[in-house]
Write a protein that holds these residues in place. Structure first.
Motif, PDB file in Angstrom:
ATOM      1  N   ALA A   1       0.830  -1.203   0.000  1.00  0.00           N
ATOM      2  CA  ALA A   1       0.000   0.000   0.000  1.00  0.00           C
ATOM      3  C   ALA A   1       0.866   1.255   0.000  1.00  0.00           C
ATOM      4  CB  ALA A   1      -0.938   0.003   1.208  1.00  0.00           C
ATOM      5  N   THR A   2       1.904   1.274   0.829  1.00  0.00           N
ATOM      6  CA  THR A   2       2.763   2.469   0.866  1.00  0.00           C
ATOM      7  C   THR A   2       3.473   2.650  -0.470  1.00  0.00           C
ATOM      8  OG1 THR A   2       4.551   1.221   1.955  1.00  0.00           O
ATOM      9  CG2 THR A   2       3.082   2.534   3.375  1.00  0.00           C
ATOM     10  N   ARG A   3       3.843   1.571  -1.119  1.00  0.00           N
ATOM     11  CA  ARG A   3       4.483   1.681  -2.440  1.00  0.00           C
ATOM     12  C   ARG A   3       3.546   2.341  -3.451  1.00  0.00           C
ATOM     13  NH1 ARG A   3       6.324  -3.866  -3.495  1.00  0.00           N
ATOM     14  NH2 ARG A   3       7.148  -3.809  -1.408  1.00  0.00           N
ATOM     15  N   ARG A   4       2.299   1.885  -3.470  1.00  0.00           N
ATOM     16  CA  ARG A   4       1.323   2.471  -4.406  1.00  0.00           C
ATOM     17  C   ARG A   4       1.031   3.926  -4.061  1.00  0.00           C
ATOM     18  NH1 ARG A   4      -0.912  -2.862  -3.976  1.00  0.00           N
ATOM     19  NH2 ARG A   4      -2.186  -2.171  -2.217  1.00  0.00           N
ATOM     20  N   LEU A   5       0.919   4.239  -2.782  1.00  0.00           N
ATOM     21  CA  LEU A   5       0.642   5.614  -2.366  1.00  0.00           C
ATOM     22  C   LEU A   5       1.827   6.535  -2.628  1.00  0.00           C
ATOM     23  CD1 LEU A   5      -1.275   4.798   0.922  1.00  0.00           C
ATOM     24  CD2 LEU A   5      -2.257   5.845  -1.138  1.00  0.00           C
ATOM     25  N   LEU A   6       3.037   6.010  -2.521  1.00  0.00           N
ATOM     26  CA  LEU A   6       4.228   6.791  -2.885  1.00  0.00           C
ATOM     27  C   LEU A   6       4.229   7.085  -4.381  1.00  0.00           C
ATOM     28  CD1 LEU A   6       6.953   4.944  -0.785  1.00  0.00           C
ATOM     29  CD2 LEU A   6       6.382   7.385  -0.596  1.00  0.00           C
ATOM     30  N   ASP A   7       3.887   6.071  -5.177  1.00  0.00           N
ATOM     31  CA  ASP A   7       3.876   6.230  -6.634  1.00  0.00           C
ATOM     32  C   ASP A   7       2.876   7.275  -7.107  1.00  0.00           C
ATOM     33  OD1 ASP A   7       5.862   4.327  -6.924  1.00  0.00           O
ATOM     34  OD2 ASP A   7       4.485   2.722  -7.520  1.00  0.00           O
ATOM     35  N   THR A   8       1.799   7.448  -6.368  1.00  0.00           N
ATOM     36  CA  THR A   8       0.767   8.414  -6.757  1.00  0.00           C
ATOM     37  C   THR A   8       0.879   9.726  -5.982  1.00  0.00           C
ATOM     38  OG1 THR A   8      -0.754   7.335  -5.219  1.00  0.00           O
ATOM     39  CG2 THR A   8      -0.907   6.692  -7.537  1.00  0.00           C
ATOM     40  N   ASN A   9       1.932   9.861  -5.195  1.00  0.00           N
ATOM     41  CA  ASN A   9       2.225  11.086  -4.435  1.00  0.00           C
ATOM     42  C   ASN A   9       1.191  11.439  -3.379  1.00  0.00           C
ATOM     43  OD1 ASN A   9       4.727  11.648  -5.612  1.00  0.00           O
ATOM     44  ND2 ASN A   9       3.729  12.568  -7.384  1.00  0.00           N
TER      45      ASN A   9
ATOM     46  N   TYR B   1       9.664   5.069   7.330  1.00  0.00           N
ATOM     47  CA  TYR B   1       8.694   5.973   7.940  1.00  0.00           C
ATOM     48  C   TYR B   1       7.944   6.712   6.834  1.00  0.00           C
ATOM     49  CZ  TYR B   1      11.157   5.196  12.321  1.00  0.00           C
ATOM     50  OH  TYR B   1      11.714   4.622  13.430  1.00  0.00           O
ATOM     51  N   PHE B   2       6.684   7.051   7.128  1.00  0.00           N
ATOM     52  CA  PHE B   2       5.840   7.693   6.125  1.00  0.00           C
ATOM     53  C   PHE B   2       5.026   8.807   6.752  1.00  0.00           C
ATOM     54  CE2 PHE B   2       6.535   3.304   4.975  1.00  0.00           C
ATOM     55  CZ  PHE B   2       7.033   3.442   3.686  1.00  0.00           C
ATOM     56  N   ARG B   3       4.623   9.729   5.901  1.00  0.00           N
ATOM     57  CA  ARG B   3       3.708  10.796   6.291  1.00  0.00           C
ATOM     58  C   ARG B   3       2.806  11.068   5.097  1.00  0.00           C
ATOM     59  NH1 ARG B   3       5.125  15.487   3.768  1.00  0.00           N
ATOM     60  NH2 ARG B   3       7.256  15.653   3.022  1.00  0.00           N
TER      61      ARG B   3
ATOM     62  N   ARG C   1       4.587  10.537   1.486  1.00  0.00           N
ATOM     63  CA  ARG C   1       6.037  10.717   1.317  1.00  0.00           C
ATOM     64  C   ARG C   1       6.761   9.817   2.305  1.00  0.00           C
ATOM     65  NH1 ARG C   1       6.001  12.504  -3.214  1.00  0.00           N
ATOM     66  NH2 ARG C   1       5.538  14.655  -3.664  1.00  0.00           N
ATOM     67  N   ARG C   2       7.940   9.390   1.902  1.00  0.00           N
ATOM     68  CA  ARG C   2       8.813   8.619   2.792  1.00  0.00           C
ATOM     69  C   ARG C   2       9.590   9.618   3.643  1.00  0.00           C
ATOM     70  NH1 ARG C   2      10.521   3.305   1.626  1.00  0.00           N
ATOM     71  NH2 ARG C   2       9.880   3.739  -0.500  1.00  0.00           N
ATOM     72  N   HIS C   3       9.843   9.256   4.882  1.00  0.00           N
ATOM     73  CA  HIS C   3      10.612  10.103   5.794  1.00  0.00           C
ATOM     74  C   HIS C   3      11.757   9.253   6.342  1.00  0.00           C
ATOM     75  CE1 HIS C   3      11.272  13.255   8.779  1.00  0.00           C
ATOM     76  NE2 HIS C   3      11.517  12.265   9.612  1.00  0.00           N
ATOM     77  N   SER C   4      12.941   9.779   6.317  1.00  0.00           N
ATOM     78  CA  SER C   4      14.065   9.011   6.855  1.00  0.00           C
ATOM     79  C   SER C   4      14.485   9.577   8.203  1.00  0.00           C
ATOM     80  CB  SER C   4      15.250   9.031   5.885  1.00  0.00           C
ATOM     81  OG  SER C   4      15.716  10.351   5.720  1.00  0.00           O
ATOM     82  N   VAL C   5      14.889   8.681   9.084  1.00  0.00           N
ATOM     83  CA  VAL C   5      15.384   9.038  10.408  1.00  0.00           C
ATOM     84  C   VAL C   5      16.848   8.616  10.446  1.00  0.00           C
ATOM     85  CG1 VAL C   5      15.177   8.610  12.885  1.00  0.00           C
ATOM     86  CG2 VAL C   5      13.111   8.746  11.456  1.00  0.00           C
TER      87      VAL C   5
END
Length: 183
Positions: free
Chosen positions: A81-89, A103-105, A92-96
Motif C-alpha cells: 500500500a505504501t508503495r502504491r501511495l508513494l507512486d501516486t504522491n 517511515y511515512f507521512r 512521502r517517505r521520511h528518513s530518520v
C-alpha cells in the motif's frame, strides 16, 4: 507502538489513558471509513486505510511497523500500500538518521499532489492506445473510433489538468486568506 520516542512523548503529553484510546479508535475508524470509499471507487482498500491513518494521526511520521500494528494488517500489505501511495504522491517517505525502518507521512495536500502527477498515468495510457491504433487494419473502423476517442479524451483531460491544478491552488490560497482575515 514503537514509533519514535519523541512522537510517543508528544502523544503522551497531549492525551492520557482512555482519552488516548478513544482518539486512537477514532483515527482507526476514519481510516476504515476512507478505505470503504476507496474500495467502492475500485482502489485497493488497504491503500485507503493507510492513507486515512496517515492523514489523521498527530505524529509527523509513522513507521511501517506501527502502521501495520495500528491497522491490524500484515507488514506485506502495508508495504504494498505504501508503495502504491508513494507512486501516486499521496504520501512521502521520511528518513530518520541511523534508523533503517521505513517511515511515512501523508502529503499536506494529497489530492493536489495526485492531480499534479496524474498526467504520467495519462501519458502511459495515450502511448498504449497509440500503439494499438497502429496495429489496426483499415477495416477495423469501430475499434479505431473507440481508440481515437480514448486517446483524444486523454489528451484533452491531460491539458485540462493544468487548469484544474491552477484553479485548486487559487482556491486554497483564497480559503487560507479568508481564514487569516478572520483571525
Amino acid at each position: 507502538m514503537t514509533d519514535t520516542p519523541d512522537a510517543d512523548k508528544a502523544d503522551a503529553a497531549t492525551a492520557s489513558g482512555a482519552d488516548a484510546d478513544e482518539r486512537e479508535m477514532a483515527r482507526r475508524q476514519f481510516a476504515e471509513d476512507l478505505s470503504i470509499i476507496w474500495e467502492g471507487a475500485g482502489t485497493n482498500r488497504m491503500d485507503g486505510r493507510v492513507l486515512g491513518y496517515l492523514m489523521i494521526m498527530d505524529r509527523p511520521y509513522i513507521s511501517s511497523a506501527d502502521l501495520a500494528a495500528a491497522l491490524h494488517a500484515s507488514a506485506g500489505a502495508v508495504s504494498m500500500a505504501t508503495r502504491r501511495l508513494l507512486d501516486t504522491n499521496f504520501i512521502r517517505r521520511h528518513s530518520v538518521p541511523g534508523d533503517r525502518s521505513h517511515y511515512f507521512r501523508a502529503e499536506e495536500d494529497p489530492w493536489g499532489s495526485f492531480l499534479a502527477t496524474e498526467k504520467n498515468h495519462f501519458d502511459r495510457e495515450i502511448e498504449v492506445i497509440e500503439d494499438a491504433l497502429e496495429l489496426l487494419g483499415p477495416d477495423e473502423s469501430a475499434a479505431r473510433v473507440r481508440l481515437t476517442n480514448g486517446r483524444d479524451y486523454l489528451h484533452w483531460i491531460h491539458g485540462y489538468h493544468h487548469k484544474m491544478l491552477a484553479d485548486w491552488q487559487a482556491h486554497k490560497h483564497e480559503r487560507d486568506a479568508r481564514a487569516s482575515a478572520k483571525e
